[in-house]
Every structure is written in C-alpha cells, then in structure tokens.
Write an enzyme that holds these catalytic residues in place. Sequence first.
Site, PDB file in Angstrom:
ATOM      1  N   CYS A   1       0.830  -1.209   0.000  1.00  0.00           N
ATOM      2  CA  CYS A   1       0.000   0.000   0.000  1.00  0.00           C
ATOM      3  C   CYS A   1       0.866   1.263   0.000  1.00  0.00           C
ATOM      4  O   CYS A   1       0.961   1.965   1.015  1.00  0.00           O
ATOM      5  CB  CYS A   1      -0.938   0.018   1.193  1.00  0.00           C
ATOM      6  SG  CYS A   1      -2.214   1.291   1.062  1.00  0.00           S
TER       7      CYS A   1
ATOM      8  N   CYS B   1      -5.836   2.065  -4.806  1.00  0.00           N
ATOM      9  CA  CYS B   1      -5.358   2.663  -3.565  1.00  0.00           C
ATOM     10  C   CYS B   1      -6.302   3.804  -3.176  1.00  0.00           C
ATOM     11  O   CYS B   1      -6.248   4.880  -3.767  1.00  0.00           O
ATOM     12  CB  CYS B   1      -3.937   3.196  -3.743  1.00  0.00           C
ATOM     13  SG  CYS B   1      -3.159   3.762  -2.212  1.00  0.00           S
TER      14      CYS B   1
END
Length: 412
Positions: A160, A341
Amino acid sequence: MYRVVVAGGGTGGLSMAAKMVRDLGQNNVALIEPKWEHTYQPLWTLVGGGLRNIDKASKPMKHVLPTGVHWENAQVTQFDPDNNSVLLSTGKKLQYEYLIVALGITPDYDKVPGLMDGLENYENVCSNYDAKYVTKTFAAIQGAKNGTALFTHPDTPIKCPGATQKIAYLAEDYVRKQGNRDKVDFAFATAGAAIFGIPRYAEQLALVAARKDIKVHLKHTLTEVIPKNNTAVFKNLTDPAKPKTVEVPYSMLHVGPPFKAPDVISRNEKLAAPSGYLDINTDTLQHKRYPNVFGIGDNINIDGCKTAAGVAAQCGILKRNLDSVIDGKIPSEGYDGYTSCPLVTGDNKGILAEFDGKGQPFETWPFLNQHKESTIWYILKAHMLPPLYWQLMVRGLWNGPAFFRNLFRFGL
C-alpha cells in the site's frame, strides 16, 4: 498428501483457501499460518490517525478460517518444489499436489540503521506498517506541538504505497484542529521522483500537499535514524551524479520502512526470481519452472503496487488458471496488473486511484472523477471496504470490481 497447500494466511491465502475448499472438499486443503489473529491491514491508516481502535482491525484466525480447511499453526521453513513438500517450523512436512505461495512481504528495518532503536525505544518514532508500532502513531501525532512532523517513503517495493502519505494528511488535520498548526512544520520525503507513481493522481496529491503546506522532498531515501538526536538522515539523489547526505531534525517521525521478500523465498534459488520474489509468470500467476506452484499477493515478482485490491483481482485469475492445470489444460487467464489505492486526504475526503500494471488509470467509476478529492472515497475507505473484506474477501467471494467496471464502461 493434500490436493492444495496454501502457504500464508493473509488476504490472498485465506481467499484462495476458501475458494479451493469449496471445490475440493474437506481435508483436501491445508493452510499454513503462524499467527493466531488475521489482520485487515488497510485499516491501520485510520488506527494511526486516531479514527479507529486497533481491535477493529483483526479477528481470531479460527473465526475466519474457511470451514473444511486444515490449519497448520506454524511457519514455513523450507520449500522443496522438486519433491512437492513444505517443511514447517514444527518439524512437520506437508506433501502437496498443488502449492499456492501467499507469504506477503517483510519489513526490512535493519536496512535503516537506528530505525529499530527508534521504533522500540522512542515515543516520537512510529510506523503504520506493523501491528506492533501502529498504536504508537496517534500518540506521536498528539505529541507533535512544535518542530517538524516528518513522514518517509522508501526506495523498495512497499505494501500500500499510498499509506506513507495518507497518515501525513491525517496528522496535519489533527494538529490543525488542535490549534498548533502554525507551530509544526510538515514534510513528506519520498525516494520516488514524484509524490505518487501515477501522474493522474500525483497531480492532485501535489495540490493536496500544497494546500496543507506539507513540504514534499523527492528523491530522498532514508538511510539512518538517530533517535537520541531526533534526526533523520537521507540520501538526496536529485542529482544522481552528485548524491548528497541531508540531515533533517524532527519532532515526530513516521517511517514507511523498506520491505523485502520473505527469506524462505528469496533464499530458495529454485523458486525465487533475481529480485528475491516468487518467480511467477505475471500473466497467469503460475511459477515459471514448477507448473503446480502458483503465487499471489505481495510475495510475487510483479512491478505493480502491492495492495489488497490487487490481491482481490489476482484471486479470480489464479483460481481459474489453477482449475485449468488441475484439469490438465494450459492456463489462459491473464492478470492485467489491476490495483487500487483509496487515498485518504483528510477532512473526511479522499481520492480513489485505480490503475493497471502499465501504470495507466483503470477506473471503475471515472464519471465520478475518482482522481479528485471527494467524501465518497473516504466513505468507501472507512465504512464500505472493511465489511466487504470480512464478509466477502476472506471468504473467497470477492474478485475485485472488474464486473462493475465492465458494466459501467460498456453499458451491459
């Protein structure tokens, strides 16, 4: 002998174990996972920002383990693909017909001298990338009443990648609301050449940082932390021919640590690519040398971002390709590198970045201007994705939003 052994009980491992046991039946699928709890790591950003309690981010492994899957509560110590076996930390050896490797990636804290000392012994050094340290973050933000709040992004692949700056935006929000913003400087130092790897979203994030008066330092790699002096040391590669060493004082430091492939993969020459990650065909997710071995998630050698959304998209591809191999066919499904994301930008707003393996935007709702800040994307991140994860993803019932993306694109 198990029909399928899944090494790793994270997002990809649990999802694939659930999918395979539905087809193969009880006692045919084994899952290897040493941890007693399963964690929804995307929630750690909100935990670090003081918006969620840590207990909301995890559940006991026995509560999420798919029915009919045999759980080995141990670590993998060695893969032996020539003999279709996995050696465990308990000394036990598991034999398999098919292997799915889903071990994630490992924080490489020792790559940055002084970082472990800071994380272990200093209240103002924190990281949202570890269950052990994420609970330090909000306290560090609360303690930032002067000086520089510094946030870093490494020069390695990282899970991430947007999370390194999300926490900066949340921290800035908090400090501003406490009335201390004029006393605290904010800085985001990234090893990258841009604030985010995809230009469509980088442009908007640069505007967010500018609006919040967060100074962005590009091509700055964290090389050392000196916690007793509250100093972070960077290599500045703005001019690669003349790298510079830069020391930055901080009052609080949030580190996105370097990551590496799990040692049990990188040290296995038969399984690892030169990068150290599992050497799979990036289209089919099948190992390049062992056709009965597949990989999923952060431990595979793909260039794209390592996110839970990417794992969701891989799950459907892997399942269909593994089914083909089991049926004696050649796998034909291709992974396009899709990942996503949700970028929290503070003030209950966010941006939803979605892109493919070539770095091109690949959006599900482009008509909603995903690249621009909106409350919609914060609601998605904070309130919609967690239940989707627990109710669908870990049960092997979610393969990402491709169906909806195609529906909206083609009006089917």
